[in-house]
Design a protein around this motif. Structure first.
Motif, short mmCIF file in Angstrom:
data_model
loop_
_atom_site.label_atom_id
_atom_site.label_comp_id
_atom_site.label_asym_id
_atom_site.label_seq_id
_atom_site.Cartn_x
_atom_site.Cartn_y
_atom_site.Cartn_z
N ASN A 75 0.76 -1.08 0.03
CA ASN A 75 0.39 -0.16 0.13
C ASN A 75 0.68 1.31 0.13
O ASN A 75 2.37 1.20 0.12
N ARG A 76 0.64 2.26 -0.11
CA ARG A 76 0.50 3.63 -0.04
C ARG A 76 1.34 3.77 1.02
O ARG A 76 0.46 3.84 2.42
N ILE A 77 2.34 4.91 0.98
CA ILE A 77 2.89 5.39 2.23
C ILE A 77 3.28 6.67 2.62
O ILE A 77 3.61 7.35 1.47
N ALA A 102 4.78 0.56 -0.10
CA ALA A 102 5.26 0.00 0.58
C ALA A 102 5.19 -1.29 0.19
O ALA A 102 4.03 -1.97 0.28
N LEU A 103 6.14 -2.72 0.06
CA LEU A 103 5.53 -3.74 -0.75
C LEU A 103 5.09 -4.83 0.60
O LEU A 103 6.72 -4.81 1.04
N LYS A 104 4.41 -4.57 1.32
CA LYS A 104 4.72 -5.62 2.32
C LYS A 104 4.94 -6.63 2.67
O LYS A 104 5.25 -7.89 3.53
N GLU A 105 4.56 -7.74 1.44
CA GLU A 105 4.52 -9.44 1.55
C GLU A 105 4.16 -9.41 0.34
O GLU A 105 4.11 -9.40 -0.64
N ILE A 106 5.52 -10.24 0.53
CA ILE A 106 5.87 -11.30 -1.43
C ILE A 106 5.93 -12.87 -0.60
O ILE A 106 6.56 -12.90 -0.06
N GLY A 107 4.70 -13.71 -1.53
CA GLY A 107 5.12 -15.32 -1.25
C GLY A 107 4.75 -16.16 -2.32
O GLY A 107 3.96 -15.59 -2.91
#
Length: 179
Positions: A75-77, A102-107
């Motif tokens: 999301n945007r920060i 912000a890329l918070k998670e990738i899996g």
């Protein structure tokens, strides 16, 4: 060598539509760590709900034969966001004075690792973004440093460290141009 089915990428901005898919994939890929408080499925669910309610939430999911095999979300920060406040040393104002993503998670499920799926999700996630910079946090010990090196190969540079919660390991904060 086993071949895996091709993936289809789908983009979502409504967490309610995909929450179950995200949790299912997360639980499988983080299975060896689920006993740690920060990695527990309940902790992930709480973070996911918080992130999904934040401005500019977007998720890209990879599906193979109709089943989710990977995800990337963020999301945007904004300037002054707690993301930047927890980063030490304080990031340069050129990165924090305007919105970033912000890329918070990738899996990715194990069978789809090393197939380019993670990079395709990452790039699809960024393709629809207007922010000039993207940032992420990585556990430098993940995969014996392989995950950190992968992000470096994608153009990310270390800009600091952060410990988002007392239960979290100290993470490396990385940043690059979004395009």
């Amino acid at each position: 060598m086993t071949t895996v089915p091709a993936t289809e990428l789908r983009t979502f901005t409504d967490l309610d539509l995909i929450r179950g898919h995200l949790i299912d994939v997360y639980a499988e890929i983080r299975a060896p760590l689920l006993h740690l408080p920060n990695y527990a499925v309940t902790a992930f669910g709480e973070r996911l709900d918080r992130h999904g309610a934040e401005p500019g939430f977007t998720a890209v999911l990879a599906y193979a034969d109709g089943h989710p095999v990977g995800y990337a979300y963020g999301n945007r920060i904004e300037h002054g966001d707690r993301y930047w406040q927890r980063t030490a040393p304080e990031p340069a104002e050129e990165y924090t004075s305007h919105p970033a993503v912000a890329l918070k998670e990738i899996g990715v499920r194990e069978a789809w690792r090393k197939t380019g799926t993670a990079r395709r999700m990452h790039d699809a996630f960024l393709a629809a973004r207007e922010e000039p910079h993207v940032t992420l946090m990585v556990n430098p010990a993940a995969g014996d440093g392989k995950v950190h090196r992968l992000y470096q190969s994608w153009g990310y540079q270390d800009i600091g460290q952060s410990q988002p919660s007392p239960a979290s390991p100290v993470l490396t904060v990385m940043l690059r141009a979004a395009r």
